[in-house]
Design a protein around this motif. Sequence first.
Motif, short mmCIF file in Angstrom:
data_model
loop_
_atom_site.label_atom_id
_atom_site.label_comp_id
_atom_site.label_asym_id
_atom_site.label_seq_id
_atom_site.Cartn_x
_atom_site.Cartn_y
_atom_site.Cartn_z
N UNK A 129 0.84 -1.20 0.00
CA UNK A 129 0.00 0.00 0.00
C UNK A 129 0.87 1.25 0.00
N UNK A 130 0.44 2.26 -0.75
CA UNK A 130 1.20 3.50 -0.80
C UNK A 130 0.26 4.70 -0.88
N UNK A 131 0.83 5.87 -0.53
CA UNK A 131 0.10 7.13 -0.67
C UNK A 131 1.13 8.24 -0.86
N UNK A 132 2.12 8.00 -1.69
CA UNK A 132 3.26 8.84 -2.08
C UNK A 132 4.55 8.02 -2.12
N UNK A 133 4.68 7.04 -1.22
CA UNK A 133 5.85 6.16 -1.27
C UNK A 133 5.84 5.36 -2.58
N UNK A 140 6.75 6.79 -13.87
CA UNK A 140 6.70 8.23 -14.01
C UNK A 140 5.36 8.88 -13.68
N UNK A 141 4.60 8.27 -12.77
CA UNK A 141 3.29 8.80 -12.37
C UNK A 141 3.41 9.50 -11.02
N UNK A 142 2.98 10.77 -10.95
CA UNK A 142 3.08 11.56 -9.73
C UNK A 142 1.79 11.48 -8.93
N UNK A 143 1.84 10.85 -7.77
CA UNK A 143 0.65 10.70 -6.93
C UNK A 143 0.16 12.05 -6.42
#
Length: 254
Positions: free
Chosen positions: A104-108, A219-222
């Motif tokens: 799970x991530x939310x910027x990491x 290359x996707x910026x959250x």
Amino acid sequence: MNVTVLHTAALDGLPHGFLGRRGGVSQGVVAGLNVGLGSQDDRAAIAENRRRAVEAVLPGAKLVTLHQVHSPDTITVTAPYPDDARPHADALATAKPGLLLGVLTADCAPVLLADREAGVVGAAHAGWKGALGGVTDSVVAAMEKLGAHRERIAAAVGPCIARASYEVDEGFFRRFCEADPENERFFLGGRAGHHQFDLEAYVGARLAAAGIGRVELLGEDTYANPEAYFSFRRATHRGEADYGRQIALIGLPA
């Protein structure tokens, strides 16, 4: 709205995907496909979102996730864990078909890995602390113990906070440069006393330095894509009381 699954050429042919926030049932500030058990979201909504995530990538598989703590630690998995008994670690490896490894991530940075020939897959949660501590090296070592060879491993680094969105202070910059002077290349100067850190490039470079055969960066910026991704930093900057988590998944078909 259907669940959005990003696939990578590096892992083509294997059940895998980087999922964002589209296609879920959660409401409010965590609206969408929030799978984070650490959020304040309704537990039934989280369970439904997790079910949808599994069905979108490897229907019928058993989902395995961790209690992530920004460590460099990897768990070798042979069976799923109850939600309330998840090991404290930040990467998983398995050679067992029918399991779906999830981070799970939310910027990491989420990292998915596979040695197709050996039938071994891995997944890692690489925030700055875990990345610097060697979580990617740890998951590669765990995969090798299961029969993988690092030169055959393909890896993909999924959506995470991009350099343009990731301002850090001088102490953060020094920590990385003291670990390795060459790490200065992952930073750009910003406003006084601050730098812009390229987490994705750093994680990719760690994988390459470990001898991984193929590394792909999405290359996707959250942070900069609120419709597509959850972001802890964006939620913090907006003063929101909670934030959602997206999931990256990889498994071996049963």
